[in-house]
Design a protein around this motif. Structure first.
Motif, mmCIF file in Angstrom:
data_model
loop_
_atom_site.group_PDB
_atom_site.id
_atom_site.type_symbol
_atom_site.label_atom_id
_atom_site.label_comp_id
_atom_site.label_asym_id
_atom_site.label_seq_id
_atom_site.Cartn_x
_atom_site.Cartn_y
_atom_site.Cartn_z
ATOM 1 N N LEU A 58 0.835 -1.199 0.000
ATOM 2 C CA LEU A 58 0.000 0.000 0.000
ATOM 3 C C LEU A 58 0.875 1.256 0.000
ATOM 4 O O LEU A 58 0.681 2.158 -0.818
ATOM 5 C CB LEU A 58 -0.930 0.003 1.214
ATOM 6 C CG LEU A 58 -1.794 1.249 1.399
ATOM 7 C CD1 LEU A 58 -2.766 1.413 0.234
ATOM 8 C CD2 LEU A 58 -2.537 1.181 2.718
ATOM 9 N N LEU A 59 1.830 1.306 0.890
ATOM 10 C CA LEU A 59 2.703 2.478 0.992
ATOM 11 C C LEU A 59 3.462 2.721 -0.307
ATOM 12 O O LEU A 59 3.396 3.817 -0.881
ATOM 13 C CB LEU A 59 3.705 2.292 2.138
ATOM 14 C CG LEU A 59 4.784 3.365 2.265
ATOM 15 C CD1 LEU A 59 4.159 4.696 2.671
ATOM 16 C CD2 LEU A 59 5.836 2.932 3.258
ATOM 17 N N GLU A 60 4.166 1.735 -0.789
ATOM 18 C CA GLU A 60 5.019 1.917 -1.965
ATOM 19 C C GLU A 60 4.213 2.016 -3.255
ATOM 20 O O GLU A 60 4.590 2.738 -4.180
ATOM 21 C CB GLU A 60 6.046 0.789 -2.053
ATOM 22 C CG GLU A 60 7.017 0.768 -0.898
ATOM 23 C CD GLU A 60 7.788 2.065 -0.713
ATOM 24 O OE1 GLU A 60 8.018 2.795 -1.698
ATOM 25 O OE2 GLU A 60 8.179 2.351 0.431
ATOM 26 N N GLY A 61 3.091 1.298 -3.316
ATOM 27 C CA GLY A 61 2.237 1.393 -4.501
ATOM 28 C C GLY A 61 1.636 2.780 -4.655
ATOM 29 O O GLY A 61 1.641 3.356 -5.746
ATOM 30 N N VAL A 62 1.146 3.337 -3.557
ATOM 31 C CA VAL A 62 0.586 4.691 -3.604
ATOM 32 C C VAL A 62 1.690 5.710 -3.867
ATOM 33 O O VAL A 62 1.516 6.629 -4.670
ATOM 34 C CB VAL A 62 -0.186 5.016 -2.304
ATOM 35 C CG1 VAL A 62 -0.560 6.486 -2.233
ATOM 36 C CG2 VAL A 62 -1.427 4.137 -2.197
ATOM 37 N N TRP A 63 2.845 5.537 -3.241
ATOM 38 C CA TRP A 63 3.974 6.446 -3.454
ATOM 39 C C TRP A 63 4.342 6.483 -4.934
ATOM 40 O O TRP A 63 4.521 7.546 -5.517
ATOM 41 C CB TRP A 63 5.170 5.957 -2.628
ATOM 42 C CG TRP A 63 6.310 6.917 -2.508
ATOM 43 C CD1 TRP A 63 7.190 7.265 -3.486
ATOM 44 C CD2 TRP A 63 6.683 7.643 -1.359
ATOM 45 N NE1 TRP A 63 8.108 8.157 -2.992
ATOM 46 C CE2 TRP A 63 7.814 8.410 -1.684
ATOM 47 C CE3 TRP A 63 6.185 7.706 -0.060
ATOM 48 C CZ2 TRP A 63 8.455 9.234 -0.773
ATOM 49 C CZ3 TRP A 63 6.828 8.525 0.843
ATOM 50 C CH2 TRP A 63 7.940 9.281 0.485
ATOM 51 N N SER A 64 4.428 5.322 -5.539
ATOM 52 C CA SER A 64 4.774 5.228 -6.953
ATOM 53 C C SER A 64 3.670 5.809 -7.835
ATOM 54 O O SER A 64 3.941 6.543 -8.794
ATOM 55 C CB SER A 64 5.036 3.766 -7.318
ATOM 56 O OG SER A 64 5.494 3.656 -8.635
ATOM 57 N N ALA A 65 2.419 5.503 -7.522
ATOM 58 C CA ALA A 65 1.292 5.994 -8.327
ATOM 59 C C ALA A 65 1.174 7.516 -8.256
ATOM 60 O O ALA A 65 0.942 8.171 -9.275
ATOM 61 C CB ALA A 65 -0.003 5.334 -7.865
#
Length: 86
Positions: A58-65
């Motif tokens: 969740l953290l890294e996916g949202v950060w990347s998105a």
């Protein structure tokens, strides 16, 4: 590539952009900063997905998105015609 090595490379990529912004070498809205975030956080998100680490995903996916959205917005604005008359 070993998961540990990829984790370290992903983290270093994100941190490099952050450090560069903090030292004034770049800005959080620069193409380089956002690209570093997309690549680093994207790699970490992929690793989180493969290890079923949902909070980290969740953290890294949202950060990347969010970084990808910001980069697309900046690149589109650069291609837009200048609204001021010549």
């Amino acid at each position: 590539m070993n998961h540990d090595v990829l984790q370290i490379l992903g983290a270093l990529t994100v941190l490099a952009g952050y450090v560069a912004a903090q030292l004034g070498w770049t800005t959080p809205r620069s193409v380089g900063y956002l690209t570093a975030n997309i690549l680093g956080a994207g790699a970490l998100a992929w690793l989180a997905w493969t290890s079923r680490d949902w909070g980290f995903l969740l953290l890294e996916g949202v950060w990347s998105a969010v970084s990808a959205f910001a980069l697309i917005t900046i690149l589109r604005a650069r291609r837009a015609p200048d609204p001021t008359p010549s």
